[in-house]
Design an enzyme around this catalytic site. Structure first.
Site, PDB file in Angstrom:
ATOM      1  NE  ARG A  97      13.330 113.007 -16.011  1.00  0.00           N
ATOM      2  CZ  ARG A  97      13.363 111.733 -15.161  1.00  0.00           C
ATOM      3  NH1 ARG A  97      13.927 110.774 -15.359  1.00  0.00           N
ATOM      4  NH2 ARG A  97      12.329 111.564 -14.084  1.00  0.00           N
ATOM      5  CD  GLU A 139      15.115 108.830 -20.397  1.00  0.00           C
ATOM      6  OE1 GLU A 139      15.709 108.904 -19.186  1.00  0.00           O
ATOM      7  OE2 GLU A 139      14.289 107.834 -20.277  1.00  0.00           O
ATOM      8  CE  LYS A 160      10.917  93.853 -14.032  1.00  0.00           C
ATOM      9  NZ  LYS A 160      11.643  94.989 -14.601  1.00  0.00           N
TER      10      LYS A 160
HETATM   11  C1  LIG Z   1      12.643 108.790 -17.344  1.00  0.00           C
HETATM   12  C2  LIG Z   1      12.106 107.164 -17.707  1.00  0.00           C
HETATM   13  N1  LIG Z   1      12.460 106.472 -18.512  1.00  0.00           N
HETATM   14  C3  LIG Z   1      12.159 105.166 -18.900  1.00  0.00           C
HETATM   15  C4  LIG Z   1      11.116 104.768 -18.571  1.00  0.00           C
HETATM   16  C5  LIG Z   1      10.490 103.388 -18.819  1.00  0.00           C
HETATM   17  N2  LIG Z   1      10.969 102.259 -17.482  1.00  0.00           N
HETATM   18  C6  LIG Z   1       9.699 102.158 -16.608  1.00  0.00           C
HETATM   19  S1  LIG Z   1      10.241 101.101 -15.369  1.00  0.00           S
HETATM   20  C7  LIG Z   1      11.663 100.859 -16.311  1.00  0.00           C
HETATM   21  C8  LIG Z   1      12.620  99.930 -15.623  1.00  0.00           C
HETATM   22  C9  LIG Z   1      12.890 100.367 -14.267  1.00  0.00           C
HETATM   23  O1  LIG Z   1      13.679  99.218 -13.694  1.00  0.00           O
HETATM   24  P1  LIG Z   1      13.821  99.235 -12.120  1.00  0.00           P
HETATM   25  O2  LIG Z   1      14.049 100.431 -11.540  1.00  0.00           O
HETATM   26  O3  LIG Z   1      15.093  98.143 -11.861  1.00  0.00           O
HETATM   27  O4  LIG Z   1      12.527  98.641 -11.669  1.00  0.00           O
HETATM   28  P2  LIG Z   1      12.272  96.951 -11.811  1.00  0.00           P
HETATM   29  O5  LIG Z   1      11.058  97.066 -12.965  1.00  0.00           O
HETATM   30  O6  LIG Z   1      13.169  96.201 -12.132  1.00  0.00           O
HETATM   31  O7  LIG Z   1      11.286  96.776 -10.499  1.00  0.00           O
HETATM   32  C10 LIG Z   1      11.995 101.590 -17.253  1.00  0.00           C
HETATM   33  C11 LIG Z   1      13.078 101.659 -18.169  1.00  0.00           C
HETATM   34  C12 LIG Z   1      10.649 105.584 -17.352  1.00  0.00           C
HETATM   35  N3  LIG Z   1       9.695 105.309 -16.693  1.00  0.00           N
HETATM   36  N4  LIG Z   1      10.856 106.801 -17.117  1.00  0.00           N
END
Ligand SMILES: Cc1ncc(C[n+]2csc(CCOP(=O)(O)OP(=O)(O)O)c2C)c(N)n1
Length: 630
Positions: A395, A367, A280
């Site tokens: 959710r 969630e 990242k």
């Molecule tokens: C249902 C839901 N819960 C929480 C989030 C907030 N959120 C956005 S990106 C993220 C992390 C995603 O991590 P990853 O899939 O590993 O992607 P990266 O950003 O590391 O590339 C979170 C928790 C969301 N978008 N949707």
């Protein structure tokens, strides 16, 4: 390369590895440059530059379907599909969305914002493909964080069972927003360090085929050796056991490795999982070295220093006020535990976690699990505080109804980012929770007028032992009011008259209170006397106060930064109707029956007429109607 000249990704087919590397450098420069002004999800996008380029080189979008999970990492895809010129408007009103949007490009085949939907959507598209008899590749691209979401696991299970042709790209950077959590994360850790599995397996099969066949027994033994070798080669064969061909780990910043594996995946039948390891923030030191999640989706910043550009001084963030008050109370009340579905930093729970590491639970992007886990804690006499963004609470709706409210359990919901959130747009606006929370029996729903009242509401919620209670608070900072030293309970269901008046009453709560006060001032200048009520309890509400207004035949205007359908104003109309006030003049201002796109909150409020001017106009309109009726 001039990125603004890119119309579509077809040019990638002719580029050499060296040229692809030069292109990656240009894309990174561009992304850093533009997001330093606009803000945006720079960390996730810097991490997927090579992966996105390689996908577009090996596959043919839009015929082949790229399904970006969460969608916050789709900037490189947007550049390669001809949208570079629009980046100055990223996440701005009427500008380029921060997520895939079907009306922006034919290459955006699936819209997102919430996590963990890509595999289910991919399964739907793959089944449609097979029924129609076409042959496109279906490529969900999911992060290790999003893979912790229950929905992703449900789909993973189904796809593995059906043996559907699809190529799942797992973008593993070991981070959700903050460092990823969970047992699955540990399995990925083992796979990361285990070396190339598929190649080793192929070599093994080649050697075994060379053993002369001397009858069934030896062949069966060879099969058994093959199987047990699988376990020797990798510590966990999680994905293989689920029915996927596992390819990886692949270096997500190395074109040779990426292209070789994507080509191999292309010719493999059934579901394939390509485990791509990325960093990242790759290529920009402040983002690359971030271990907390501050570079996941920051606002504008100074490129040289990596300092964020923020107003010199601002009142404390709402999330901080609420979470720090919970922390303060937790010192005395040992029942208090905090739960977050992957949003420790956003919900400002770091302080709580430092002080009470054994009482803070980051459950991952889960969630539904978070809500029911809170319910379980409550059955055992604990006082769970579940900090959850309004939009993500969607959710957990069934869990709210079935597990928490039906059993009338003492769960304290901190509904963060309630109301319009602005730049993240349609998928993130926290505008539905009133409609889907207020109709559930046993639920108490409240929203404070300022952060001082907010801290008292936290205290009220922890003290309340008669069932679930939810405290809504908005994105952004408080008003900067003086905070009382001592916390106090606010009587459940009580409203507060902020300003007396005799011609019309405005009932509102939270962020729209300042708007109501200003409108009242303006109306007063025109000789109208406006009563303004802080309707801080949305459910149950102050029936005594409301009945008083209705009995006096006082016209009522409700204002809410939430959906009108099923909202607070609806509750007032229902009450009036149910109690025989058929002639009452009641009007509602709020969010109409439409999804609200991205932009600054003020621009969005203007767009939907949730303004001081609109309030003044509507108030006068009701008064005119009343005069006509009289
Ligand atoms: C249902 C839901 N819960 C929480 C989030 C907030 N959120 C956005 S990106 C993220 C992390 C995603 O991590 P990853 O899939 O590993 O992607 P990266 O950003 O590391 O590339 C979170 C928790 C969301 N978008 N949707």
């Amino acid at each position: 390369m001039d990125l603004t000249k890119i119309q579509d990704p077809s040019f990638l087919k002719d580029l050499s590895i060296n040229e692809l590397e030069q292109l990656s450098a240009d894309i990174r420069d561009f992304l850093i440059n533009v997001t330093s002004r606009t803000g945006g999800h720079i960390g996730p996008n810097l991490g997927v530059v090579e992966l996105t380029v390689a996908l577009h080189k090996v596959f043919n979008s839009p015929n082949d379907k790229f399904i970006w999970d969460v969608g916050h990492q789709s900037y490189v895809h947007k550049i390669l599909t001809g949208r570079t010129n629009q980046f100055e408007t990223l996440k701005k009103y009427k500008g380029l969305s921060g997520f895939p949007k079907r009306n922006e490009s034919e290459h955006d085949v699936w819209e997102t914002g919430h996590s963990s939907t890509s595999l289910s959507a991919a399964m739907g598209m793959a089944v449609a493909r097979d029924l129609k008899g076409t042959d496109e590749y279906i490529l969900p691209i999911i992060g290790d964080g999003a893979l912790t979401g229950g929905m992703a696991l449900e789909a993973l299970n189904h796809i593995g069972h059906e043996k559907t042709d699809m190529i799942v790209i797992l973008n593993d950077n070991e981070m959700s927003i903050a460092p990823n959590v969970g047992a699955l994360h540990n399995i990925l850790g083992k796979l990361r360090t285990a070396g190339k599995y598929q190649w080793a397996k192929d070599e093994l099969e080649y050697i075994l085929k060379k053993i002369p066949a001397v009858g069934g027994k030896l062949a069966a033994a060879a099969e058994r050796i093959k199987d047990s070798m699988k376990y020797l080669l990798v510590t966990g064969v999680f994905f293989e056991e689920l029915g996927y061909t596992y390819l990886g780990p692949v270096d997500g910043h190395n074109y040779e490795d990426l292209i070789e594996n994507l080509l191999y995946a292309k010719k493999t039948k059934g579901p394939v999982l390509v485990h791509v390891i990325t960093k990242k923030g790759k290529g920009y030191h402040p983002a690359e070295s971030d271990r907390i999640g501050t570079w996941h989706g920051p606002g504008p910043y100074k490129i040289e220093s990596g300092d964020f550009i923020k107003p010199a001084s601002a009142p404390p963030a709402w999330s901080k006020v609420i979470s720090e008050t919970v922390r303060k109370i937790a010192r005395e009340d040992k029942r208090v535990v905090a739960i977050t579905p992957a949003m420790t930093v956003g919900s400002k729970l770091e302080g709580f976690g430092e002080e009470f590491p054994e009482r803070l639970f980051d459950v991952g992007i889960a969630e539904q699990h978070a809500v029911t886990m809170a319910a379980g804690l409550a059955t055992q006499g604990m006082k769970p505080f579940l900090a959850i963004y309004s939009t993500f609470l969607q959710r957990g709706y069934d869990q709210v109804v079935h597990d928490v409210c039906r059993q009338n359990l003492n769960v304290f919901f901190g509904i963060d980012r309630a109301g319009l959130v602005g730049a993240d747009g349609e998928t993130h606006q926290g505008v539905f929770d009133i409609s889907f929370m207020r109709h559930v029996p046993n639920m108490v729903l409240m929203m404070p007028k300022d952060e001082n009242e907010g801290q008292h509401m936290v205290y009220t919620a922890v003290k309340y032992d008669h069932g679930p209670i939810a405290l809504r608070y908005p994105r952004g900072n408080g008003l900067g009011v003086t905070m009382d030293e001592d916390l106090k309970e606010i009587p459940i269901g009580s409203w507060e008259v902020l300003r007396e008046g005799t011609d019309i009453a405005i009932l509102t709560f939270g962020t729209t209170i300042p708007m109501a006060i200003e409108a009242a001032d303006r109306l007063q200048e025109e000789g109208l006397s406006v009563k303004v009520v802080n309707a801080r309890f949305i459910k149950p509400f102050d029936e005594g106060l409301l009945r008083g207004l209705l009995d006096q035949d006082m016209p009522i205007l409700t204002i809410e930064e939430a959906m009108l359908q099923g909202g607070f104003g609806s509750a007032i109309l229902e009450y009036a109707n149910d109690h025989g006030y058929y002639q009452s003049k009641i009007d509602r201002i709020g969010i109409p029956d439409q999804f609200i796109e991205h932009g600054s909150v003020n621009e969005l409020l203007e767009e939907i007429d949730l303004t001081v001017e609109a309030t003044v106009t509507r108030a006068k309109l009701i008064l005119n109607k009343k005069q006509q009726r009289a």
